[in-house]
Design an enzyme around this catalytic site. Structure first.
Site, short mmCIF file in Angstrom:
data_model
loop_
_atom_site.label_atom_id
_atom_site.label_comp_id
_atom_site.label_asym_id
_atom_site.label_seq_id
_atom_site.Cartn_x
_atom_site.Cartn_y
_atom_site.Cartn_z
N HIS A 28 3.61 19.54 126.47
CA HIS A 28 4.25 19.94 125.21
C HIS A 28 5.48 19.08 124.96
O HIS A 28 6.18 18.67 125.88
CB HIS A 28 4.67 21.41 125.31
CG HIS A 28 5.15 21.98 124.01
ND1 HIS A 28 4.42 21.91 122.85
CD2 HIS A 28 6.29 22.66 123.71
CE1 HIS A 28 5.09 22.51 121.88
NE2 HIS A 28 6.22 22.97 122.38
N CYS A 43 2.30 18.64 118.55
CA CYS A 43 3.74 18.72 118.79
C CYS A 43 4.35 17.34 118.94
O CYS A 43 5.53 17.14 118.63
CB CYS A 43 4.04 19.58 120.01
SG CYS A 43 3.21 19.06 121.52
#
Length: 818
Positions: free
Chosen positions: A778, A333
């Protein structure tokens, strides 16, 4: 079929059967994100095994003359949800038990079911040949084509190999401190349970130092839980490197952390080290989650919308040009977020997207290994791009989570390397920083400039506007700890952006500054300003430090920004400059030197001594600096450039040049053509010279780079890209001016190319991070497109209703054109 027979017979020699080790690209186009699931499917060249979408296969045929392609189309099957796939984007119901990918008990690799159709297509007329058609063809044709088809279908694709690449996050290395760890005989004995921090009485997340037996709490997590950093502070005060997490000790092992190595490690002597403090490892039971289990819990949550602070809102999906999501390839990510932002910038679009015809025409025979070609890989699953960009890098080549800021700088560095000639899109970020140091005793100043690409904005926690709320929460937390109650969630610190900007611009006090004006240590102030303003400004909020891994802060980052007041003014009228410290005089071959050794030879054997290459350096000062942990060549430079004037001056030089790209590179003396430890031109490896010349540099420049780095190719490449501005002054042709020419005959090297303009900017994108550190958790990004904020959360692309602009990690501004 007669015509098809004849065509196949004519191209039969070009149809290959894949062998072990062949790279088969049957899942992804080499020039776009087309796949067998895309409209038109994927065409795999039956000679090179490269894949092409319907948009590029015709071009490949024209360019190479190849006619036979295996056409693969896939249609997703409808399937019932099962325990391993909820279909909702949430984590699988079958929870992983290992922090691993592609290993039993680890995270599942996405496996979807498809209906697949394959046939051979012959260009230029796109004549189709099915397996049924082959049955009626001559044996020699049927056998060769059938074997090639079967081999291509059976081979593991490069993309699949990368996708399921095994990674075991639990594999740890033996600590360098374990074998010879010194343990104090201080009489401390640790009970098998009932522990608490010796400083704050915290009863969880406790670590015992394996040198002195101190039991202290661990680091504080982003939500306010965890510890109070007392174990870390103890290491900083004592240097005792290893600690074990109490509550994780079992007969099978325990969590051991090395502060010096900054990683979880193995301690093969752990039973012995625990026994020293009275702990019998064989009788211990696990009472706390291990660090692996904590990280699994974080990774389990990364697909949820709550993690990006837009929970409770129905987000409208978007699609179309510029709105394509990117699959998460395990922990990618950080890459997805950075690339989504970069490819909204006109410079990168022009270089790698609008210019795609030129990229295609100039691509090598294997475009999957070409950086310029893979720069266009901003589609569904950028596996080839990730593999190429991360190749050879100790971190970005893995499936581990990475720091988005570090990846951005790594990618910019790769762009710089691959844009030696022609347009360089990284210039959009490049700017000059001016540092002004003023000696407070003499009031004389020194000016230096350096190139940078990112502004690192400090977070002054003491400037929080909700300080009373934070202090009250801290008081309640301490009460909860003393009573054994669970701590409540800590409030988020509210920091004004103006306070961050003031912390960046305020003068920094330098103590123990060695002033060349007064020839002594004194105090100085350092002020940092912009010597130029880039077209696009990247701001990093420094939420992460060594002492505290995460600052949970909210900053009122503005949509528009005016930094004009931070422009550097240069030397002011009437302002005197600090005298330059004259370097040591060069020892030339015309000067006979006896009994003085530089970096070669010894008192008995002076045969390796070269007076041209070896300045007379104060060995004691060099040794003192080396003992502090600085690289040898950096220490030699410090002593040389401060004229052998002592440890204080040399230390000051080191602190002022630690960020130099060639800080650790060998000392190259002005007017000399090589550095200590190098070899004559004729001994330079020819293959290294050829490699560097093939990158667009002249032979003279390649020679200089290899001489400066002891003929180590990798270091030479790094060296040459960090000395581009100096090398610009050299003639790029091989028959041009020789490196050995006199200094007086050379023109001064030009400054680095930077764009400049007003210091007024508008926000167009930001990358947010959730997690305990930049290396886990994340990343998502928000980008403003046509006055609408859009959230890119890996594959999910939606209109953002509540863009969390106050919680970003990296902010991207573009210049406002007046």
């Amino acid at each position: 079929m007669t015509e098809v027979n004849e065509i196949l017979m004519s191209v039969l020699s070009t149809i290959r059967v894949p062998r072990p080790g062949d790279r088969v690209h049957k899942d992804e186009c080499a020039f776009s994100f087309a796949s067998p699931e895309s409209d038109g499917g994927l065409y795999v060249c039956m000679n090179s095994f490269l894949g092409f979408g319907s948009k590029y296969v015709e071009r490949h045929h024209v360019k190479t003359g190849q006619r036979a392609y295996l056409h693969i189309t896939r249609t997703r099957k409808t399937q019932k949800e099962d325990d391993n796939n909820s279909g909702s984007g949430d984590p699988p119901k079958k929870k992983p038990t290992r922090l691993a990918i592609g290993i039993e008990g680890g995270f599942d690799v996405e496996q979807e079911q498809y209906e697949e159709e394959v046939k051979v297509v012959l260009f230029p007329d796109r004549q189709e040949v099915t397996s049924e058609d082959l049955a009626s063809m001559p044996d020699v044709v049927r056998e060769r084509v059938s074997l090639s088809m079967a081999g291509l279908l059976a081979a593991d694709s490069v993309s699949h190999t990368l996708q399921v690449q095994q990674w075991d996050g639990e594999v740890r290395q033996e600590s360098k401190h374990a074998a010879e760890l010194k343990q104090l005989d201080n009489g401390i004995k640790i009970p098998p349970c009932g522990w608490k921090c010796e400083v704050c009485d915290l009863q969880e997340n406790l670590w015992m130092n394996l040198t002195d037996g101190k039991v202290l709490c661990g680091r504080r997590y982003f939500d306010g839980s965890g510890g109070n950093n007392h174990a870390l502070l103890h290491y900083q005060q004592t240097g005792y490197p290893l600690a074990v997490k109490l509550g994780t000790i079992t007969p099978d092992g325990a969590d051991v952390y090395s502060y010096d190595e900054d990683d979880m490690v193995l301690d093969s002597k752990l039973p012995e080290h625990l026994s020293h403090f009275g702990i019998d490892m064989m009788t211990m039971e696990k009472t706390e989650r291990t660090m692996t289990e904590l990280e699994i819990a974080v990774n389990q949550r990364v697909g949820e919308w709550e993690v990006i602070q837009e929970s409770g809102t129905t987000l409208r999906p978007l699609w179309g040009p510029g709105l394509t999501g990117m699959k998460n390839l395990g922990n990618s990510c950080y890459l997805n977020s950075v690339m989504q932002v970069l490819f909204t910038i006109p410079d990168f679009q022009t270089k790698y997207v609008s210019n795609i015809d030129k990229v295609f025409n100039e691509a090598p025979s294997d475009p999957t290994q070409d950086f310029k070609t893979q720069g266009d890989q901003v589609g569904i699953a950028p596996r080839m791009f990730k593999a190429l960009v991360g190749r050879g890098h100790p971190e970005f080549s893995t499936n581990r989570q990475q720091d988005a800021q570090e990846f951005l700088l790594h990618f910019i560095n790769m762009v710089e390397r691959n844009c030696r000639s022609g347009m360089n899109p990284s210039e959009a970020f490049r700017f000059l920083v001016e540092e002004k140091i003023v000696c407070q005793q003499s009031q004389k100043a020194k000016y230096t400039q350096r190139v940078d690409y990112i502004v690192q904005l400090p977070v002054p926690m003491d400037q929080a506007t909700n300080m009373e709320e934070l202090q009250e929460a801290e008081r309640r937390r301490e009460e909860a700890e003393s009573s054994g109650a669970p701590p409540s969630a800590a409030p988020r610190a509210q920091i004004p952006f103006a306070a961050c900007l003031a912390a960046l611009s305020e003068p920094e006090t330098l103590t123990d500054f060695w002033s060349s004006a007064v020839q002594a240590k004194t105090t100085a102030t350092k002020t940092t300003r912009f010597a130029s303003f880039p077209d696009h400004l990247v701001i990093q909020i420094k939420k992460f430090t060594f002492v505290k891994p995460f600052f949970d802060v909210s900053i009122d980052v503005p949509d528009t920004l005016d930094l004009s007041s931070l422009r550097a003014m240069g030397q002011q009228p009437g302002e005197e400059l600090l005298p330059e410290v004259a370097p040591l005089p060069l020892v030339t071959p015309d000067v006979e030197v006896k009994g003085i050794l530089g970096s070669h030879g010894n008192e008995e054997d002076d045969s390796l001594y070269s007076p041209l290459l070896s300045p007379v350096l104060d060995d004691s000062t060099v040794s003192q600096l080396c003992e502090m942990g600085f690289p040898l060549e950096a220490c030699r430079k410090a002593v040389y450039y401060t004229g052998n004037t002592g440890i204080d001056a040399a230390m000051n030089w080191v602190m002022g040049h630690m960020e130099d790209p060639d800080f650790s590179a060998p000392l190259v003396l002005p007017g000399s053509s090589s550095a200590p430890g190098t070899t004559p031109t004729e001994s330079l490896p020819e293959e290294h010279l050829v490699t560097i010349v093939s990158m667009g540099f002249s032979r003279d420049q390649a020679t200089r780079a290899l001489r400066a780095t002891n003929n180590v190719l990798e270091r030479a490449v790094d060296w040459i890209f960090s000395h581009l501005d100096d090398l610009e002054s050299m003639d790029v042709s091989e028959g041009g001016r020789s490196e050995g020419g006199s200094e007086a005959s050379r023109e001064p090297p030009p400054g680095p190319r930077v764009r400049d303009g007003t210091g007024k900017y508008e926000l167009f994108a930001f990358i947010s991070h959730m997690g305990t550190s930049t290396m886990c958790g994340h990343y998502v990004c928000h980008i403003k497109k046509d006055q609408q904020w859009v959230i890119f959360n890996d594959q999910k692309v939606c209109a953002s209703e509540k863009p969390p602009k106050d919680l970003g990690y990296l902010y991207f501004y573009r210049r406002v054109v007046e």
